[in-house]
Motif scaffolding. Structure first.
Motif, PDB file in Angstrom:
ATOM      1  N   GLN A   1      36.995  63.833  33.773  1.00 36.53           N
ATOM      2  CA  GLN A   1      37.603  61.945  33.600  1.00 36.53           C
ATOM      3  C   GLN A   1      39.124  61.984  33.085  1.00 36.53           C
ATOM      4  N   ILE A   2      39.716  62.488  33.143  1.00 34.41           N
ATOM      5  CA  ILE A   2      41.451  62.822  32.759  1.00 34.41           C
ATOM      6  C   ILE A   2      41.882  62.407  34.048  1.00 34.41           C
ATOM      7  N   SER A   3      41.230  62.925  35.354  1.00 30.46           N
ATOM      8  CA  SER A   3      42.358  63.759  36.579  1.00 30.46           C
ATOM      9  C   SER A   3      41.627  62.150  37.265  1.00 30.46           C
ATOM     10  N   HIS A   4      39.653  61.785  37.459  1.00 29.22           N
ATOM     11  CA  HIS A   4      39.677  60.579  38.248  1.00 29.22           C
ATOM     12  C   HIS A   4      40.090  59.799  37.686  1.00 29.22           C
ATOM     13  N   LEU A   5      40.634  59.409  36.382  1.00 30.44           N
ATOM     14  CA  LEU A   5      41.582  57.969  36.145  1.00 30.44           C
ATOM     15  C   LEU A   5      42.934  58.516  36.608  1.00 30.44           C
ATOM     16  N   GLN A   6      43.245  59.116  36.310  1.00 30.55           N
ATOM     17  CA  GLN A   6      44.549  59.338  37.116  1.00 30.55           C
ATOM     18  C   GLN A   6      44.633  59.124  38.451  1.00 30.55           C
ATOM     19  N   GLU A   7      43.901  59.412  38.999  1.00 30.38           N
ATOM     20  CA  GLU A   7      43.473  59.338  40.388  1.00 30.38           C
ATOM     21  C   GLU A   7      43.441  57.496  40.912  1.00 30.38           C
ATOM     22  N   ILE A   8      43.018  56.905  40.379  1.00 31.04           N
ATOM     23  CA  ILE A   8      42.612  55.769  40.357  1.00 31.04           C
ATOM     24  C   ILE A   8      43.826  54.390  40.088  1.00 31.04           C
ATOM     25  N   GLN A   9      44.318  54.794  38.906  1.00 29.56           N
ATOM     26  CA  GLN A   9      45.725  54.647  38.688  1.00 29.56           C
ATOM     27  C   GLN A   9      46.439  55.216  39.600  1.00 29.56           C
ATOM     28  N   GLU A  10      46.913  55.170  40.553  1.00 32.48           N
ATOM     29  CA  GLU A  10      47.393  55.655  41.333  1.00 32.48           C
ATOM     30  C   GLU A  10      47.429  55.333  43.009  1.00 32.48           C
ATOM     31  N   TRP A  11      45.862  55.358  42.973  1.00 35.76           N
ATOM     32  CA  TRP A  11      45.914  54.619  44.338  1.00 35.76           C
ATOM     33  C   TRP A  11      46.533  53.273  44.647  1.00 35.76           C
ATOM     34  N   GLN A  12      46.837  52.439  45.494  1.00 37.07           N
ATOM     35  CA  GLN A  12      47.293  51.385  46.488  1.00 37.07           C
ATOM     36  C   GLN A  12      46.342  51.098  47.112  1.00 37.07           C
ATOM     37  N   LYS A  13      45.934  49.945  46.773  1.00 38.07           N
ATOM     38  CA  LYS A  13      45.188  48.806  47.806  1.00 38.07           C
ATOM     39  C   LYS A  13      46.308  48.942  49.191  1.00 38.07           C
ATOM     40  N   PRO A  14      45.455  49.698  50.270  1.00 37.94           N
ATOM     41  CA  PRO A  14      45.998  49.297  51.555  1.00 37.94           C
ATOM     42  C   PRO A  14      47.171  47.863  51.909  1.00 37.94           C
ATOM     43  N   VAL A  15      47.785  47.858  52.840  1.00 37.27           N
ATOM     44  CA  VAL A  15      48.966  47.012  52.905  1.00 37.27           C
ATOM     45  C   VAL A  15      47.786  45.694  53.976  1.00 37.27           C
ATOM     46  N   GLY A  16      48.418  45.165  53.506  1.00 36.94           N
ATOM     47  CA  GLY A  16      47.901  43.469  54.117  1.00 36.94           C
ATOM     48  C   GLY A  16      46.260  43.110  53.316  1.00 36.94           C
ATOM     49  N   LEU A  17      45.195  44.120  52.597  1.00 36.46           N
ATOM     50  CA  LEU A  17      44.353  43.869  51.892  1.00 36.46           C
ATOM     51  C   LEU A  17      44.234  42.534  51.256  1.00 36.46           C
ATOM     52  N   LYS A  18      43.361  42.242  51.187  1.00 34.28           N
ATOM     53  CA  LYS A  18      43.425  40.710  50.102  1.00 34.28           C
ATOM     54  C   LYS A  18      41.941  40.456  49.563  1.00 34.28           C
ATOM     55  N   VAL A  19      42.532  40.489  48.012  1.00 32.84           N
ATOM     56  CA  VAL A  19      41.084  41.113  47.170  1.00 32.84           C
ATOM     57  C   VAL A  19      40.982  40.167  46.552  1.00 32.84           C
ATOM     58  N   VAL A  20      40.274  39.056  46.319  1.00 34.57           N
ATOM     59  CA  VAL A  20      40.264  38.327  45.279  1.00 34.57           C
ATOM     60  C   VAL A  20      38.882  38.352  44.260  1.00 34.57           C
ATOM     61  N   GLY A  21      38.913  38.009  43.839  1.00 33.04           N
ATOM     62  CA  GLY A  21      37.772  37.338  41.996  1.00 33.04           C
ATOM     63  C   GLY A  21      37.434  36.317  42.679  1.00 33.04           C
ATOM     64  N   LEU A  22      36.178  36.914  42.942  1.00 31.58           N
ATOM     65  CA  LEU A  22      34.952  35.232  43.184  1.00 31.58           C
ATOM     66  C   LEU A  22      33.869  35.251  42.165  1.00 31.58           C
ATOM     67  N   VAL A  23      34.156  34.634  41.103  1.00 30.93           N
ATOM     68  CA  VAL A  23      33.713  33.956  39.325  1.00 30.93           C
ATOM     69  C   VAL A  23      31.821  32.739  38.949  1.00 30.93           C
ATOM     70  N   PHE A  24      31.201  33.266  39.489  1.00 31.55           N
ATOM     71  CA  PHE A  24      29.964  31.980  39.799  1.00 31.55           C
ATOM     72  C   PHE A  24      30.282  31.762  38.369  1.00 31.55           C
ATOM     73  N   TYR A  25      31.278  29.849  37.748  1.00 32.23           N
ATOM     74  CA  TYR A  25      31.021  29.623  36.948  1.00 32.23           C
ATOM     75  C   TYR A  25      30.467  28.609  36.122  1.00 32.23           C
ATOM     76  N   GLY A  26      30.436  28.233  35.087  1.00 34.72           N
ATOM     77  CA  GLY A  26      28.611  27.378  34.740  1.00 34.72           C
ATOM     78  C   GLY A  26      29.582  27.641  33.247  1.00 34.72           C
ATOM     79  N   ARG A  27      29.956  28.021  32.318  1.00 30.90           N
ATOM     80  CA  ARG A  27      29.874  28.245  30.200  1.00 30.90           C
ATOM     81  C   ARG A  27      31.333  28.350  30.471  1.00 30.90           C
ATOM     82  N   ARG A  28      31.981  27.945  29.759  1.00 28.70           N
ATOM     83  CA  ARG A  28      33.251  28.208  29.337  1.00 28.70           C
ATOM     84  C   ARG A  28      33.128  29.262  28.001  1.00 28.70           C
ATOM     85  N   ARG A  29      32.715  28.740  27.300  1.00 32.42           N
ATOM     86  CA  ARG A  29      32.152  29.877  26.189  1.00 32.42           C
ATOM     87  C   ARG A  29      32.637  31.743  26.553  1.00 32.42           C
ATOM     88  N   PHE A  30      31.605  31.672  27.501  1.00 36.43           N
ATOM     89  CA  PHE A  30      31.953  33.403  28.615  1.00 36.43           C
ATOM     90  C   PHE A  30      33.110  33.090  28.899  1.00 36.43           C
TER      91      PHE A  30
END
Length: 418
Positions: free
Chosen positions: A70-99
């Motif tokens: 688990q620790i080894s995999h977490l370290q790999e994830i934390q050290e991973w960098q997304k490719p240059v030029g890749l755009k990552v966008v959060g897409l939230v299906f919105y409707g309820r402010r309480r959440f």
């Protein structure tokens, strides 16, 4: 000639003694082997499973993930960098402010400017509630990385049109607005999995409160015995009580042996309590969970409540490893798409999506193209509920618990900017 343990009379005593000695020696060797045999450890990284089709096909699930793995995999994830030029966008299906008032803390934490991978967040609106829309306007003013895409159809169950603003060259992280928790490494983990395996159609997070996976998490040993409190302190709350997210502060459940949750009135703001140590889950709601998209875990609010309290217990104890594995291939079975990564190129190529986007993505299009939809087992997140769990106004349901306040308390303590 004596060739067996059935000798002539003249050799009976010594031959029988020899046979008995051999038998005892073999017995001792076998006993010692079993005595010192240890069940092999299965690192979480080797948990690669497929959905069960029949009872006989139900996978044997490993329950002993290696902490080092688990620790080894977490370290790999934390050290991973997304490719240059890749755009990552959060897409939230919105409707309820309480959440979203909880989710937004996690969104900020995952923006590029704060060390995350999200270049921006788009809120796709699906509400005509004035207060919810005003709250969204407030959010848009707080951060230039936030924007909104308005879609007019607010009917429940219609979602295909909400993908129409997607563009090529973008990796989208679609989120339901009632995602109330996900690990710091969750988005990075599913993005990495999708980027390194472009043949996959989509990569989902490992979601708590996901119908089929209620059964899986139960069999992983992640669900603990909880039942609703039935004493006076479980009556409607006045809103002035300070609620902690920590389950260690809860007393043990006390109730009659013939307690029937079907007759429980579920007062507003009630809490669930852990059963005494040593209690098993046989008589708790989770026992009714099944591995299917439209099973009891979709509709039964009590199954959901037990999962939530179990998650908060695991979170407090630092035991989210209980949920984890490497990948799970759904093999064209339908599953809930609450948090997942998908390429904008694929969305555009599909053309207008039908209104049941979940069925289309996980079953129809996946099977048509032979591209699988999988779950990344390292990216734990929590989805609050499904419509049937909430109950109608005045009726019992998961929103009559104190759970949302508990998730808000955790976010304010550990996630939201100070």
């Amino acid at each position: 000639m004596n060739r067996s343990c059935y000798p002539s009379k003249s050799t009976v005593p010594s031959a029988r003694a020899w046979c008995l000695a051999v038998f005892l020696l073999v017995t001792i060797v076998v006993f010692e082997a079993n005595l010192h045999h240890k069940r092999p450890e299965y690192p979480a990284s080797t948990r690669i499973a497929h959905r069960p089709t029949t009872l006989a096909d139900t996978p044997t699930l490993p329950f002993e993930p290696s902490l080092n793995s688990q620790i080894s995999h977490l370290q790999e994830i934390q050290e991973w960098q997304k490719p240059v030029g890749l755009k990552v966008v959060g897409l939230v299906f919105y409707g309820r402010r309480r959440f979203v008032s909880i989710l937004e803390c996690y969104l900020q934490r995952n923006l590029v400017e704060n060390g995350g991978l999200l270049d921006e967040v788009i809120f796709v609106t699906k509400t005509d509630d004035v207060d919810d829309l005003e709250y969204l306007d407030h959010l848009l003013r707080t951060n230039p990385k936030y924007s909104a895409s308005t879609r007019n159809d607010t009917k429940h169950g219609k979602y295909g049109h909400m993908w129409s603003s997607c563009q090529k060259g973008v990796l989208y992280i679609k989120m339901d607005d009632d995602m109330v928790f996900f690990e710091d490494s969750a988005i990075r983990s599913i993005v990495r999995r999708k980027v390194e395996n472009p043949e996959l159609l989509l990569v989902s997070g490992n979601i708590v409160i996901q119908p089929a996976f209620s059964w899986v998490h139960h069999h992983f040993g992640a669900i603990h015995p909880y039942l609703p409190e039935i004493t006076a302190s479980g009556t409607d709350l006045d809103g002035n009580i300070t609620i902690t997210w920590r389950t260690s502060e809860l007393p043990f459940w006390m109730g009659p042996p013939d307690f029937d949750i079907e007759n429980f009135p579920a007062p507003r703001g009630h809490r669930w309590l852990p059963l005494p140590d040593g209690t098993v889950n046989d008589q708790t709601p989770i026992w009714a969970s099944t591995y299917e998209a439209f099973g009891a875990s979709l509709k039964n609010w009590a199954i959901g409540a037990q999962q939530h309290y179990s998650f908060l217990e695991n979170l407090e104890k630092g035991e989210l490893w209980r949920y984890k594995f490497d990948t799970w291939d759904f093999l064209y079975d339908r599953f809930s798409i609450n948090l997942f990564a998908i390429s904008g190129d694929d969305i555009v190529a599909m053309g207008p999506l039908p209104e049941d986007d979940e069925e289309f993505l996980t079953q129809i299009f996946a099977k048509k193209t032979g591209r699988h939809a999988i779950m990344d087992g390292h990216s734990v997140g929590v989805h609050f509920s499904f419509g049937p769990m909430r109950g109608k106004k005045g009726e019992k349901g998961i929103e009559r618990t104190d759970l949302l306040d508990r998730y808000r308390a955790y976010a304010e303590e550990s996630i939201c900017p100070k």
